[in-house]
Design a protein around this motif. Structure first.
Motif, PDB file in Angstrom:
ATOM      1  N   ARG A   1       0.168   6.690   2.503  1.00  0.00           N
ATOM      2  CA  ARG A   1      -1.070   7.352   2.935  1.00  0.00           C
ATOM      3  C   ARG A   1      -2.056   6.324   3.489  1.00  0.00           C
ATOM      4  NH1 ARG A   1      -6.285   8.838   1.521  1.00  0.00           N
ATOM      5  NH2 ARG A   1      -6.805  11.038   1.941  1.00  0.00           N
TER       6      ARG A   1
ATOM      7  N   ARG B   1       6.003   4.312  -1.030  1.00  0.00           N
ATOM      8  CA  ARG B   1       5.863   3.106  -0.208  1.00  0.00           C
ATOM      9  C   ARG B   1       7.032   3.030   0.764  1.00  0.00           C
ATOM     10  NH1 ARG B   1       3.211   2.101  -4.819  1.00  0.00           N
ATOM     11  NH2 ARG B   1       1.260   0.894  -4.659  1.00  0.00           N
TER      12      ARG B   1
ATOM     13  N   LYS C   1       0.828  -1.209   0.000  1.00  0.00           N
ATOM     14  CA  LYS C   1       0.000   0.000   0.000  1.00  0.00           C
ATOM     15  C   LYS C   1       0.863   1.259   0.000  1.00  0.00           C
ATOM     16  CE  LYS C   1      -4.139  -1.791   2.264  1.00  0.00           C
ATOM     17  NZ  LYS C   1      -5.147  -1.526   3.317  1.00  0.00           N
ATOM     18  N   THR C   2       0.287   2.348  -0.476  1.00  0.00           N
ATOM     19  CA  THR C   2       0.972   3.633  -0.353  1.00  0.00           C
ATOM     20  C   THR C   2       1.048   3.998   1.121  1.00  0.00           C
ATOM     21  OG1 THR C   2      -1.075   4.919  -0.449  1.00  0.00           O
ATOM     22  CG2 THR C   2       0.001   4.389  -2.565  1.00  0.00           C
TER      23      THR C   2
ATOM     24  N   GLU D   1      -1.639  11.603   5.514  1.00  0.00           N
ATOM     25  CA  GLU D   1      -1.170  12.442   4.402  1.00  0.00           C
ATOM     26  C   GLU D   1      -0.585  13.754   4.917  1.00  0.00           C
ATOM     27  OE1 GLU D   1      -2.759  14.392   0.222  1.00  0.00           O
ATOM     28  OE2 GLU D   1      -3.783  12.673   1.087  1.00  0.00           O
TER      29      GLU D   1
ATOM     30  N   SER E   1       6.328  11.909  -0.125  1.00  0.00           N
ATOM     31  CA  SER E   1       5.144  11.760  -0.960  1.00  0.00           C
ATOM     32  C   SER E   1       4.168  10.769  -0.335  1.00  0.00           C
ATOM     33  CB  SER E   1       5.533  11.250  -2.356  1.00  0.00           C
ATOM     34  OG  SER E   1       4.377  10.814  -3.053  1.00  0.00           O
ATOM     35  N   PRO E   2       2.893  11.156  -0.207  1.00  0.00           N
ATOM     36  CA  PRO E   2       1.894  10.227   0.335  1.00  0.00           C
ATOM     37  C   PRO E   2       1.724   8.977  -0.542  1.00  0.00           C
ATOM     38  CG  PRO E   2       1.079  12.484   0.388  1.00  0.00           C
ATOM     39  CD  PRO E   2       2.333  12.512  -0.406  1.00  0.00           C
ATOM     40  N   GLN E   3       2.149   9.068  -1.803  1.00  0.00           N
ATOM     41  CA  GLN E   3       2.022   7.927  -2.722  1.00  0.00           C
ATOM     42  C   GLN E   3       3.238   6.993  -2.659  1.00  0.00           C
ATOM     43  OE1 GLN E   3      -0.942   7.487  -4.179  1.00  0.00           O
ATOM     44  NE2 GLN E   3      -1.411   9.349  -2.987  1.00  0.00           N
TER      45      GLN E   3
END
Length: 297
Positions: free
Chosen positions: A247, A274, A244-245, A261, A270-272
């Protein structure tokens, strides 16, 4: 004779294959998988480990899982003091006699702690400066992290572990095997692979390859206002759902995905992203800015 030795033991002080089997037979010992016991039967291997560990005459070494004493004797040839932590009743009872019989001049520099290494909170004598061990494979990472946390005086560590575990401990961000052990080890130290060990130097021969891992403690602790517990809580959460990311993976830790976030953006991450892409410093930055629930001070 070892060139760095300060007490002049003979080569035959170390244990060979026949010595190991003889000792084991006399004690009625059969290595158990439950405790991850594989005894080193090669004197050259234990001397190599001591050299690779950069053990010095003034070192106070702690050894975990000494077994029948192969590595213990090689360490005592060089170090000022060796404290061995052994959980097995029979092995713990026998080790002082083995040291006294094979290295009588060094017996005064040896101490035994009969305990589970995961429960050890203090050691007799001066604080340890080095950790050198053939760690039981089934508890290698928890034992390593416990010892580093409990004994900040340990400057240098060399452990023999399963090859895959060695890869994980030494992995850097972006590696497929980078994970919780990698980040937590990096919190304490500079970590690197320090060699491979063949299966034929053990009795019984394990079904896996072994690797050496060197850890040199950071001269200065990581600069962060977050506690180790707070940082490790973020690490655990990030890798619990590593696909999952961040976030999404940190939503439970932060209280919600939106809060996660917010913490990530504040930390410059970055919330995206890993977890496998982050350095220990970035995990610390997230911990500084996050909610963290029960991990908060």
């Amino acid at each position: 004779m070892s060139t760095t030795d300060h007490s002049g033991p003979a080569d035959d002080a170390l244990l060979g294959p026949a010595d190991i089997r003889e000792l084991a037979a006399a004690l009625g010992v059969r290595p158990t998988k439950q405790r991850g016991q594989n005894f080193v039967i090669d004197a050259n291997t234990v001397r190599r480990i001591v050299r690779t560990a950069d053990v010095r005459p003034d070192d106070v070494v702690v050894e975990v899982g000494p077994g029948l004493g192969s590595l213990t004797l090689a360490l005592l040839e060089v170090a000022q003091r060796v404290t061995a932590v052994e959980i097995d009743d029979v092995l713990a009872a026998a080790l002082p006699s083995t040291v006294a019989a094979r290295l009588p001049g060094r017996a005064g520099g040896f101490a035994l702690v009969h305990s589970d290494a995961l429960r050890v909170e203090e050691l007799p004598g001066p604080p340890p400066t080095a950790l050198v061990a053939n760690l039981p494979y089934n508890v290698a990472v928890p034992v390593l992290l416990h010892m580093l946390a409990t004994f900040p005086s340990i400057e240098r560590t060399l452990v023999m572990v399963q090859s895959e575990v060695a890869d994980r401990l030494a992995a850097g961000p972006g590696s497929k095997v980078y994970g919780v052990p990698s980040v937590k080890a990096a919190w304490y130290a500079e970590v690197k692979r320090a060699g491979a060990i063949g299966r034929n130097v053990f009795w019984p021969a394990p079904n896996v390859d072994s690797g050496l891992v060197s850890l040199v403690r950071r001269k200065e602790p990581l600069r962060t206002t977050a506690s180790r517990e707070q940082v490790f809580a973020v690490v655990d959460a990030a890798f619990a759902q590593r696909r999952k990311t961040l976030r999404a993976a940190l939503a439970g830790w932060a209280g919600s995905a939106a809060a996660a976030e917010e913490a990530l953006v504040a930390a410059g991450v970055s919330p995206q992203a890993r977890g496998e892409a982050l350095t220990v410093e970035e995990f610390a930055a997230i911990a500084e800015h996050g909610g963290g629930g029960t991990s908060r001070r």
